[in-house]
Every structure is written in structure tokens, then in C-alpha cells.
Design a protein around this motif. Structure first.
Motif, PDB file in Angstrom:
ATOM      1  N   SER A   6      -0.011  -9.023  16.029  1.00  9.33           N
ATOM      2  CA  SER A   6       0.172 -10.318  15.361  1.00  9.33           C
ATOM      3  C   SER A   6       0.520 -11.410  16.355  1.00  9.33           C
ATOM      4  O   SER A   6       1.308 -11.195  17.275  1.00  9.33           O
ATOM      5  CB  SER A   6       1.295 -10.220  14.317  1.00  9.33           C
ATOM      6  OG  SER A   6       0.982  -9.291  13.329  1.00  9.33           O
ATOM      7  N   THR A   8       1.666 -15.377  15.797  1.00  8.38           N
ATOM      8  CA  THR A   8       1.979 -16.326  14.728  1.00  8.38           C
ATOM      9  C   THR A   8       2.432 -17.667  15.286  1.00  8.38           C
ATOM     10  O   THR A   8       2.983 -17.755  16.374  1.00  8.38           O
ATOM     11  CB  THR A   8       3.078 -15.762  13.794  1.00  8.38           C
ATOM     12  OG1 THR A   8       4.261 -15.516  14.554  1.00  8.38           O
ATOM     13  CG2 THR A   8       2.620 -14.467  13.135  1.00  8.38           C
ATOM     14  N   ASP A  32      -1.926 -18.309  12.176  1.00  8.46           N
ATOM     15  CA  ASP A  32      -1.381 -16.963  12.343  1.00  8.46           C
ATOM     16  C   ASP A  32      -2.557 -16.003  12.403  1.00  8.46           C
ATOM     17  O   ASP A  32      -3.500 -16.113  11.607  1.00  8.46           O
ATOM     18  CB  ASP A  32      -0.491 -16.559  11.167  1.00  8.46           C
ATOM     19  CG  ASP A  32       0.736 -17.442  11.002  1.00  8.46           C
ATOM     20  OD1 ASP A  32       1.178 -18.052  11.989  1.00  8.46           O
ATOM     21  OD2 ASP A  32       1.249 -17.500   9.865  1.00  8.46           O
ATOM     22  N   GLU A  74     -11.044 -23.547   4.373  1.00 12.39           N
ATOM     23  CA  GLU A  74     -11.845 -22.338   4.220  1.00 12.39           C
ATOM     24  C   GLU A  74     -12.876 -22.225   5.339  1.00 12.39           C
ATOM     25  O   GLU A  74     -13.081 -21.141   5.909  1.00 12.39           O
ATOM     26  CB  GLU A  74     -12.554 -22.323   2.852  1.00 12.39           C
ATOM     27  CG  GLU A  74     -11.629 -22.173   1.668  1.00 12.39           C
ATOM     28  CD  GLU A  74     -10.985 -23.465   1.163  1.00 12.39           C
ATOM     29  OE1 GLU A  74     -10.372 -23.421   0.087  1.00 12.39           O
ATOM     30  OE2 GLU A  74     -11.082 -24.519   1.835  1.00 12.39           O
ATOM     31  N   ALA A  77     -10.971 -21.500   8.634  1.00 12.86           N
ATOM     32  CA  ALA A  77     -10.525 -20.105   8.721  1.00 12.86           C
ATOM     33  C   ALA A  77     -11.676 -19.180   9.091  1.00 12.86           C
ATOM     34  O   ALA A  77     -11.518 -18.272   9.913  1.00 12.86           O
ATOM     35  CB  ALA A  77      -9.894 -19.679   7.395  1.00 12.86           C
ATOM     36  N   ARG A  94      -7.035 -10.791  10.282  1.00 12.92           N
ATOM     37  CA  ARG A  94      -6.496 -11.550   9.159  1.00 12.92           C
ATOM     38  C   ARG A  94      -6.062 -12.884   9.737  1.00 12.92           C
ATOM     39  O   ARG A  94      -5.246 -12.934  10.668  1.00 12.92           O
ATOM     40  CB  ARG A  94      -5.309 -10.817   8.517  1.00 12.92           C
ATOM     41  CG  ARG A  94      -4.818 -11.479   7.243  1.00 12.92           C
ATOM     42  CD  ARG A  94      -3.713 -10.676   6.531  1.00 12.92           C
ATOM     43  NE  ARG A  94      -4.062  -9.279   6.419  1.00 12.92           N
ATOM     44  CZ  ARG A  94      -3.394  -8.285   7.035  1.00 12.92           C
ATOM     45  NH1 ARG A  94      -2.370  -8.527   7.814  1.00 12.92           N
ATOM     46  NH2 ARG A  94      -3.765  -7.031   6.872  1.00 12.92           N
ATOM     47  N   THR A  96      -4.576 -16.730   8.996  1.00  8.45           N
ATOM     48  CA  THR A  96      -3.916 -17.657   8.080  1.00  8.45           C
ATOM     49  C   THR A  96      -3.917 -19.037   8.722  1.00  8.45           C
ATOM     50  O   THR A  96      -3.477 -19.201   9.864  1.00  8.45           O
ATOM     51  CB  THR A  96      -2.471 -17.225   7.769  1.00  8.45           C
ATOM     52  OG1 THR A  96      -2.494 -15.915   7.205  1.00  8.45           O
ATOM     53  CG2 THR A  96      -1.801 -18.184   6.791  1.00  8.45           C
ATOM     54  N   HIS A  98      -2.391 -22.695   8.222  1.00  9.89           N
ATOM     55  CA  HIS A  98      -1.350 -23.485   7.558  1.00  9.89           C
ATOM     56  C   HIS A  98      -1.675 -24.960   7.755  1.00  9.89           C
ATOM     57  O   HIS A  98      -2.013 -25.376   8.871  1.00  9.89           O
ATOM     58  CB  HIS A  98       0.021 -23.232   8.192  1.00  9.89           C
ATOM     59  CG  HIS A  98       0.478 -21.815   8.118  1.00  9.89           C
ATOM     60  ND1 HIS A  98       1.283 -21.348   7.106  1.00  9.89           N
ATOM     61  CD2 HIS A  98       0.251 -20.765   8.942  1.00  9.89           C
ATOM     62  CE1 HIS A  98       1.550 -20.068   7.318  1.00  9.89           C
ATOM     63  NE2 HIS A  98       0.930 -19.686   8.419  1.00  9.89           N
ATOM     64  N   GLN A 112      -1.437 -22.952   2.703  1.00  7.74           N
ATOM     65  CA  GLN A 112      -1.975 -21.944   3.612  1.00  7.74           C
ATOM     66  C   GLN A 112      -3.080 -21.167   2.933  1.00  7.74           C
ATOM     67  O   GLN A 112      -3.067 -20.960   1.731  1.00  7.74           O
ATOM     68  CB  GLN A 112      -0.893 -21.010   4.118  1.00  7.74           C
ATOM     69  CG  GLN A 112      -0.247 -20.138   3.070  1.00  7.74           C
ATOM     70  CD  GLN A 112       0.874 -19.295   3.657  1.00  7.74           C
ATOM     71  OE1 GLN A 112       1.535 -19.684   4.607  1.00  7.74           O
ATOM     72  NE2 GLN A 112       1.087 -18.130   3.093  1.00  7.74           N
ATOM     73  N   LEU A 113      -4.038 -20.768   3.755  1.00  8.11           N
ATOM     74  CA  LEU A 113      -5.134 -19.917   3.311  1.00  8.11           C
ATOM     75  C   LEU A 113      -5.181 -18.724   4.244  1.00  8.11           C
ATOM     76  O   LEU A 113      -5.137 -18.892   5.467  1.00  8.11           O
ATOM     77  CB  LEU A 113      -6.470 -20.671   3.386  1.00  8.11           C
ATOM     78  CG  LEU A 113      -7.720 -19.811   3.192  1.00  8.11           C
ATOM     79  CD1 LEU A 113      -7.842 -19.347   1.750  1.00  8.11           C
ATOM     80  CD2 LEU A 113      -8.960 -20.564   3.622  1.00  8.11           C
ATOM     81  N   THR A 114      -5.284 -17.532   3.672  1.00  8.28           N
ATOM     82  CA  THR A 114      -5.413 -16.314   4.465  1.00  8.28           C
ATOM     83  C   THR A 114      -6.724 -15.635   4.106  1.00  8.28           C
ATOM     84  O   THR A 114      -7.031 -15.453   2.925  1.00  8.28           O
ATOM     85  CB  THR A 114      -4.243 -15.350   4.193  1.00  8.28           C
ATOM     86  OG1 THR A 114      -3.020 -16.007   4.537  1.00  8.28           O
ATOM     87  CG2 THR A 114      -4.390 -14.066   5.006  1.00  8.28           C
ATOM     88  N   THR A 116      -9.404 -12.283   5.426  1.00  6.32           N
ATOM     89  CA  THR A 116      -9.533 -11.066   6.220  1.00  6.32           C
ATOM     90  C   THR A 116     -11.014 -10.810   6.427  1.00  6.32           C
ATOM     91  O   THR A 116     -11.795 -10.862   5.472  1.00  6.32           O
ATOM     92  CB  THR A 116      -8.884  -9.862   5.512  1.00  6.32           C
ATOM     93  OG1 THR A 116      -7.514 -10.175   5.268  1.00  6.32           O
ATOM     94  CG2 THR A 116      -8.985  -8.605   6.365  1.00  6.32           C
TER      95      THR A 116
END
Length: 134
Positions: A6, A8, A32, A74, A77, A94, A96, A98, A112-114, A116
Motif C-alpha cells: 500500500s 497512501t 491511495d 472515474e 482512476a 486498488r 482510490t 480522493h 473518494q472513488l475506489t 479495483t
């Protein structure tokens, strides 16, 4: 077997958004990342060449965020996921995004949008499907 690495709180300043003032003035986006990476070879060798170089990867992600404005988080990301999956040792990611200064007329902490995304094992290519890590 894959492990999770990770990263972040990667701050980027960019001009994404639907509204003219977002494009003109820009704002902070915070990224992230979670990377699905098999770290066993790196643990055994203690050699950076045997793992995902997250320093170089963050540089690439930051450059991708800060170029060519888009309307939607979107789209942003997906762009980030595409960049991450270019790193051959990353099996899935994954991401994210923000947007803490989103133009919302209310008190809020964050938008936030996450997403994968996974590399297809058979073709070595990533997909546009929203699949979870497995």
C-alpha cells in the motif's frame, strides 16, 4: 499467492473536473494505491529488481494525474490503474482517488472513488472490469 503493498496519501495538483473553475484553478487530488505483488522473491534476495519499484511507480502515477485534464474522477482512476498495471510485477491494483475540495455546497470531509483492476493472467493484459483481488 500475492501480497498487498500500500502507498497512501500521494498528493497531486491537477485541473480535473466538470466545471470551468476546476479546470482553470486546479485542486489537490490524493491517491491511495494497493498493489497485488508476490513479494517472496524480493524477501529472499533483498533486491529491488525482484519487486515492484514503488518509488518509480509513484512518479509515474503522479505524472499521469497531473497531465491532460479529464472531467470525471472515474476516468482519472482508470488512467491510474492502467499506469500501475504497466508494472509487470503488479497482478492487480486498488486505486482510490480522493477529491477533498470537490465543488459541493455542503460541509463534507472528502469525495473518494475506489476501483479495483486486475491483469488477465492468460494474456498478461489488464481488463476494464471492476473485479476484486483474488
Amino acid at each position: 499467492m500475492v501480497d498487498e503493498l500500500s502507498i497512501t496519501g500521494v498528493e497531486c495538483f491537477a485541473h480535473h473536473g466538470v466545471f470551468d473553475h476546476e479546470r482553470r484553478d486546479g485542486q489537490v487530488f490524493v491517491i491511495d494505491l494497493v498493489l497485488g505483488v508476490d513479494t517472496r522473491a524480493a524477501a529472499a534476495s533483498d533486491d529491488l529488481a525482484d519487486t515492484a519499484d514503488y518509488g518509480t511507480l509513484v512518479d509515474s502515477v503522479k505524472a499521469a494525474v497531473e497531465r491532460d485534464p479529464v472531467d470525471l474522477i472515474e476516468t482519472l482512476a482508470q488512467r491510474i490503474a492502467d499506469v500501475v498495471l504497466l508494472e509487470g510485477r503488479v497482478e492487480w491494483t486498488r486505486v482510490t482517488v480522493h477529491k477533498p475540495d470537490a465543488p459541493i455546497q455542503a460541509t463534507f470531509a472528502d469525495v473518494q472513488l475506489t476501483i479495483t483492476r486486475r491483469r488477465e493472467a492468460s494474456a498478461g493484459e489488464r481488463t476494464g472490469k471492476a473485479e476484486g483481488p483474488a
